[in-house]
Design a protein around this motif. Structure first.
Motif, PDB file in Angstrom:
ATOM      1  N   GLU A 198       8.504 -18.300 -12.199  1.00 23.39           N
ATOM      2  CA  GLU A 198       8.459 -18.362 -10.731  1.00 23.39           C
ATOM      3  C   GLU A 198       7.535 -17.283 -10.171  1.00 23.39           C
ATOM      4  OE1 GLU A 198      11.349 -17.746  -6.841  1.00 23.39           O
ATOM      5  OE2 GLU A 198      12.250 -17.869  -8.839  1.00 23.39           O
ATOM      6  N   LYS A 199       7.756 -16.045 -10.601  1.00 19.31           N
ATOM      7  CA  LYS A 199       6.902 -14.936 -10.181  1.00 19.31           C
ATOM      8  C   LYS A 199       6.479 -14.187 -11.433  1.00 19.31           C
ATOM      9  CE  LYS A 199       8.871 -14.454  -5.574  1.00 19.31           C
ATOM     10  NZ  LYS A 199       9.559 -13.557  -4.611  1.00 19.31           N
ATOM     11  N   PHE A 200       5.243 -13.677 -11.406  1.00 18.96           N
ATOM     12  CA  PHE A 200       4.671 -13.132 -12.651  1.00 18.96           C
ATOM     13  C   PHE A 200       3.673 -12.037 -12.308  1.00 18.96           C
ATOM     14  CE2 PHE A 200       1.954 -13.081 -16.413  1.00 18.96           C
ATOM     15  CZ  PHE A 200       2.861 -13.307 -17.446  1.00 18.96           C
ATOM     16  N   ASP A 201       3.896 -10.851 -12.855  1.00 19.13           N
ATOM     17  CA  ASP A 201       2.958  -9.738 -12.654  1.00 19.13           C
ATOM     18  C   ASP A 201       3.077  -8.797 -13.850  1.00 19.13           C
ATOM     19  OD1 ASP A 201       1.183  -7.860 -11.692  1.00 19.13           O
ATOM     20  OD2 ASP A 201       2.601  -6.967 -10.271  1.00 19.13           O
ATOM     21  N   VAL A 202       2.137  -8.939 -14.801  1.00 23.94           N
ATOM     22  CA  VAL A 202       2.116  -8.158 -16.037  1.00 23.94           C
ATOM     23  C   VAL A 202       0.744  -7.512 -16.149  1.00 23.94           C
ATOM     24  CG1 VAL A 202       2.246  -8.297 -18.562  1.00 23.94           C
ATOM     25  CG2 VAL A 202       3.808  -9.659 -17.164  1.00 23.94           C
ATOM     26  N   GLU A 203       0.688  -6.256 -16.567  1.00 23.64           N
ATOM     27  CA  GLU A 203      -0.584  -5.516 -16.624  1.00 23.64           C
ATOM     28  C   GLU A 203      -1.750  -6.402 -17.074  1.00 23.64           C
ATOM     29  OE1 GLU A 203      -2.724  -1.786 -19.007  1.00 23.64           O
ATOM     30  OE2 GLU A 203      -0.676  -2.364 -19.488  1.00 23.64           O
ATOM     31  N   ARG A 204      -2.802  -6.427 -16.260  1.00 22.81           N
ATOM     32  CA  ARG A 204      -3.945  -7.317 -16.513  1.00 22.81           C
ATOM     33  C   ARG A 204      -4.870  -6.744 -17.569  1.00 22.81           C
ATOM     34  NH1 ARG A 204      -6.535 -11.344 -14.002  1.00 22.81           N
ATOM     35  NH2 ARG A 204      -5.165 -11.261 -12.193  1.00 22.81           N
ATOM     36  N   ASP A 205      -5.307  -7.621 -18.469  1.00 25.84           N
ATOM     37  CA  ASP A 205      -6.333  -7.305 -19.461  1.00 25.84           C
ATOM     38  C   ASP A 205      -6.956  -8.634 -19.861  1.00 25.84           C
ATOM     39  OD1 ASP A 205      -7.691  -5.628 -21.601  1.00 25.84           O
ATOM     40  OD2 ASP A 205      -6.620  -7.057 -22.849  1.00 25.84           O
ATOM     41  N   ASN A 206      -8.272  -8.661 -20.048  1.00 25.67           N
ATOM     42  CA  ASN A 206      -8.947  -9.935 -20.351  1.00 25.67           C
ATOM     43  C   ASN A 206      -8.357 -10.633 -21.562  1.00 25.67           C
ATOM     44  OD1 ASN A 206     -10.658  -9.725 -18.211  1.00 25.67           O
ATOM     45  ND2 ASN A 206     -12.373  -8.877 -19.368  1.00 25.67           N
ATOM     46  N   TYR A 207      -7.848  -9.876 -22.528  1.00 25.44           N
ATOM     47  CA  TYR A 207      -7.331 -10.483 -23.759  1.00 25.44           C
ATOM     48  C   TYR A 207      -5.839 -10.231 -23.941  1.00 25.44           C
ATOM     49  CZ  TYR A 207     -12.305  -9.840 -24.096  1.00 25.44           C
ATOM     50  OH  TYR A 207     -13.640  -9.817 -23.801  1.00 25.44           O
ATOM     51  N   CYS A 208      -5.161  -9.740 -22.874  1.00 27.14           N
ATOM     52  CA  CYS A 208      -3.712  -9.497 -22.920  1.00 27.14           C
ATOM     53  C   CYS A 208      -3.325  -8.675 -24.150  1.00 27.14           C
ATOM     54  CB  CYS A 208      -2.939 -10.821 -22.900  1.00 27.14           C
ATOM     55  SG  CYS A 208      -3.212 -11.810 -21.408  1.00 27.14           S
ATOM     56  N   ARG A 209      -4.032  -7.551 -24.351  1.00 24.24           N
ATOM     57  CA  ARG A 209      -3.793  -6.731 -25.543  1.00 24.24           C
ATOM     58  C   ARG A 209      -2.667  -5.723 -25.361  1.00 24.24           C
ATOM     59  NH1 ARG A 209      -9.900  -4.753 -26.018  1.00 24.24           N
ATOM     60  NH2 ARG A 209      -9.526  -4.792 -23.776  1.00 24.24           N
ATOM     61  N   TYR A 210      -2.354  -5.355 -24.122  1.00 27.15           N
ATOM     62  CA  TYR A 210      -1.469  -4.220 -23.891  1.00 27.15           C
ATOM     63  C   TYR A 210      -0.050  -4.661 -23.517  1.00 27.15           C
ATOM     64  CZ  TYR A 210      -6.143  -2.325 -23.925  1.00 27.15           C
ATOM     65  OH  TYR A 210      -7.423  -2.026 -24.284  1.00 27.15           O
ATOM     66  N   ASP A 211       0.123  -5.213 -22.327  1.00 24.24           N
ATOM     67  CA  ASP A 211       1.401  -5.805 -21.941  1.00 24.24           C
ATOM     68  C   ASP A 211       1.192  -7.316 -21.889  1.00 24.24           C
ATOM     69  OD1 ASP A 211       1.890  -3.161 -21.537  1.00 24.24           O
ATOM     70  OD2 ASP A 211       2.415  -3.316 -19.418  1.00 24.24           O
ATOM     71  N   TYR A 212       2.145  -8.094 -22.390  1.00 21.83           N
ATOM     72  CA  TYR A 212       1.935  -9.548 -22.376  1.00 21.83           C
ATOM     73  C   TYR A 212       3.242 -10.296 -22.591  1.00 21.83           C
ATOM     74  CZ  TYR A 212       2.118  -9.065 -27.496  1.00 21.83           C
ATOM     75  OH  TYR A 212       2.514  -8.781 -28.777  1.00 21.83           O
ATOM     76  N   VAL A 213       3.189 -11.581 -22.258  1.00 19.23           N
ATOM     77  CA  VAL A 213       4.258 -12.530 -22.569  1.00 19.23           C
ATOM     78  C   VAL A 213       3.651 -13.562 -23.515  1.00 19.23           C
ATOM     79  CG1 VAL A 213       5.846 -14.268 -21.676  1.00 19.23           C
ATOM     80  CG2 VAL A 213       5.374 -12.202 -20.339  1.00 19.23           C
ATOM     81  N   ALA A 214       4.292 -13.806 -24.642  1.00 24.01           N
ATOM     82  CA  ALA A 214       3.855 -14.850 -25.581  1.00 24.01           C
ATOM     83  C   ALA A 214       4.983 -15.861 -25.734  1.00 24.01           C
ATOM     84  CB  ALA A 214       3.493 -14.238 -26.938  1.00 24.01           C
ATOM     85  N   VAL A 215       4.615 -17.147 -25.747  1.00 22.92           N
ATOM     86  CA  VAL A 215       5.604 -18.227 -25.864  1.00 22.92           C
ATOM     87  C   VAL A 215       5.297 -19.022 -27.131  1.00 22.92           C
ATOM     88  CG1 VAL A 215       6.639 -20.244 -24.744  1.00 22.92           C
ATOM     89  CG2 VAL A 215       5.809 -18.333 -23.355  1.00 22.92           C
ATOM     90  N   PHE A 216       6.339 -19.266 -27.938  1.00 15.87           N
ATOM     91  CA  PHE A 216       6.173 -19.947 -29.227  1.00 15.87           C
ATOM     92  C   PHE A 216       7.095 -21.165 -29.322  1.00 15.87           C
ATOM     93  CE2 PHE A 216       5.467 -15.433 -29.714  1.00 15.87           C
ATOM     94  CZ  PHE A 216       4.320 -15.345 -30.503  1.00 15.87           C
ATOM     95  N   ASN A 217       6.594 -22.239 -29.922  1.00 17.92           N
ATOM     96  CA  ASN A 217       7.458 -23.341 -30.325  1.00 17.92           C
ATOM     97  C   ASN A 217       8.280 -22.886 -31.516  1.00 17.92           C
ATOM     98  OD1 ASN A 217       7.193 -25.829 -28.757  1.00 17.92           O
ATOM     99  ND2 ASN A 217       5.026 -25.756 -29.339  1.00 17.92           N
TER     100      ASN A 217
END
Length: 415
Positions: A198-217
């Motif tokens: 719904e709402k999303f704000d995670v430290e920006r980086d072109n390759y999401c190297r530092y802070d990120y959300v990853a989703v896996f099957n």
């Protein structure tokens, strides 16, 4: 040779672990290879910590806290042989004591945030190969209520037909630094999972190297099954699982933080049509039959076109160092440590600390030729397994710093 200053934090950790009584002088705790640990809290450490851990060892610690609680594991110190894929010496953390979902694998000196089990059992396993380097690890475990939320931990097992989850501190303040959260959503066998941020704000980086959300099957952080890796302030498009399990991993490093996110999920029957939002980068269809044929591999190996002319027709474009090569049949399987990535597409990117890598298959092993230890610009297509596929006509060239300016310009190109 490690400097004397590096031992100061270890002395403090060991003093805390010893917990001496007032009548007795402090005693250095003895850490052995594995063990059974029960209770509200305790310490675990690699064999002989803080001395160098032994080679060719496999140590398993099984932790049990009181029924109805969850296990919270915090690494206080970690120093294992560093490898961007954690292939040699590593610590694995699992839910439960047997056949549990792996929460994470760690090596080097990158200290993850708090790790949380979905029940009252957790297993920690450390494996070392013939060559070792480092002082091992030390961690604390404690029992916590499963419905608590706060700076210390997050994540867990979600099995209700619908629900929501958030980053720690949401919505009052930014998520903390140094946090690792894993949510494992499990639906009945005949249902799928729909996930929406719904709402999303995670430290920006072109390759999401530092802070990120990853989703896996599925129930493991398997890069071949990764649906996407997200950061910045734009919510990902709604996601529908392929089967009845999703794993959502959130990681923040030890620097900048942001608001975080709130996400909602719901179960739905398989029979309904599923429509996934198209990826940001359009994927060119790749032939599924990529077994090298005599006719294909007898063609002259000749690079055609230029960086500019091949950019848009390629699924992925990266600069990297070839770190491993294995010949299988007539193909070459290579691991590339990424220097920079200009176009990611659906390429599965593995991350260990700040190091990123990707796997590519050169369908005809001699064409184009990749040599271990050299730097290349690699352009190619992406198979359904997330691996890069390099055909004889794929554009490959040696990477030099003078190419950087042109590649940066191409990165902003609208295809």
């Amino acid at each position: 040779m490690r400097g004397a200053g590096a031992w100061a934090p270890l002395c403090l950790l060991l003093a805390a672990a010893a917990q001496p009584s007032r009548q007795q002088p402090p005693e250095r705790p003895v850490f052995t290879c594995g063990g059974i640990l029960t209770g509200e809290s305790g310490f675990i450490g690699s064999e002989g910590f803080p001395g160098v851990y032994p080679p060719n060892s496999k140590c398993t610690w099984k932790i049990t806290v009181p029924e109805g609680k969850v296990v919270v594991l915090n690494f206080r110190f970690i120093d294992l042989e560093s490898d961007n894929l954690c292939r040699y010496d590593f610590v694995d953390v699992y839910n439960g004591h047997a056949n549990g979902q792996r929460i994470g694998r760690f090596c080097g000196t990158f200290r993850p945030g708090a790790l949380v089990s979905s029940g009252n059992k957790m297993m920690v396993q450390m494996i070392s190969d013939a060559n070792t380097a480092g002082n091992g690890f030390m961690a604390t475990f404690s029992a916590a209520e499963p419905n608590e939320r706060g700076d210390q931990y997050c994540g867990g097992l979600l099995e209700r037909p619908s629900g929501s989850f958030t980053t720690p501190n949401w919505p009052d303040r930014d998520y903390p630094a140094g946090v690792t959260c894993v949510w494992h959503i499990v639906a009945p066998k005949n249902q799928l999972i729909e996930l929406m941020f719904e709402k999303f704000d995670v430290e920006r980086d072109n390759y999401c190297r530092y802070d990120y959300v990853a989703v896996f099957n599925g129930g493991e952080a398997d890069d071949a099954k990764r649906i996407g890796k997200y950061c910045g302030d734009s919510p990902p498009a709604p996601i529908v699982s392929e089967r009845n399990e999703l794993l959502i991993q959130f990681l923040s490093d030890l620097s900048l933080t942001a608001d975080g996110f709130i996400a909602h999920y719901t179960f739905r029957p398989k029979k309904l049509p599923t429509t996934l939002a198209p990826p940001v980068t359009t994927t060119v269809p790749v032939t599924t039959d990529l077994k090298p044929t005599v006719a294909l591999c007898q063609q002259k190996c000749r690079r055609t076109g230029t960086l500019e002319s091949n950019y848009c027709s390629s699924n992925f474009v990266l600069a990297g160092t070839v770190i491993t090569t294995i010949t299988r049949g007539g193909s070459l399987h290579a691991t590339v440590s990424i220097i920079n990535i200009y176009k990611e597409g659906n390429l599965a990117i593995q991350q260990a600390g700040k190091n990123m890598s990707a796997k590519v298959i050169v369908v005809c092993k001699q064409c184009p030729l990749l040599r271990r230890g050299l730097n290349y610009i690699i352009m190619g297509q992406v198979g359904e397994d997330g691996q890069g596929k390099i055909m004889p006509n794929s554009f490959i060239m040696m990477f030099k710093t003078k190419n950087q300016k042109l590649l940066n310009a191409l990165e902003n190109k609208q295809c």
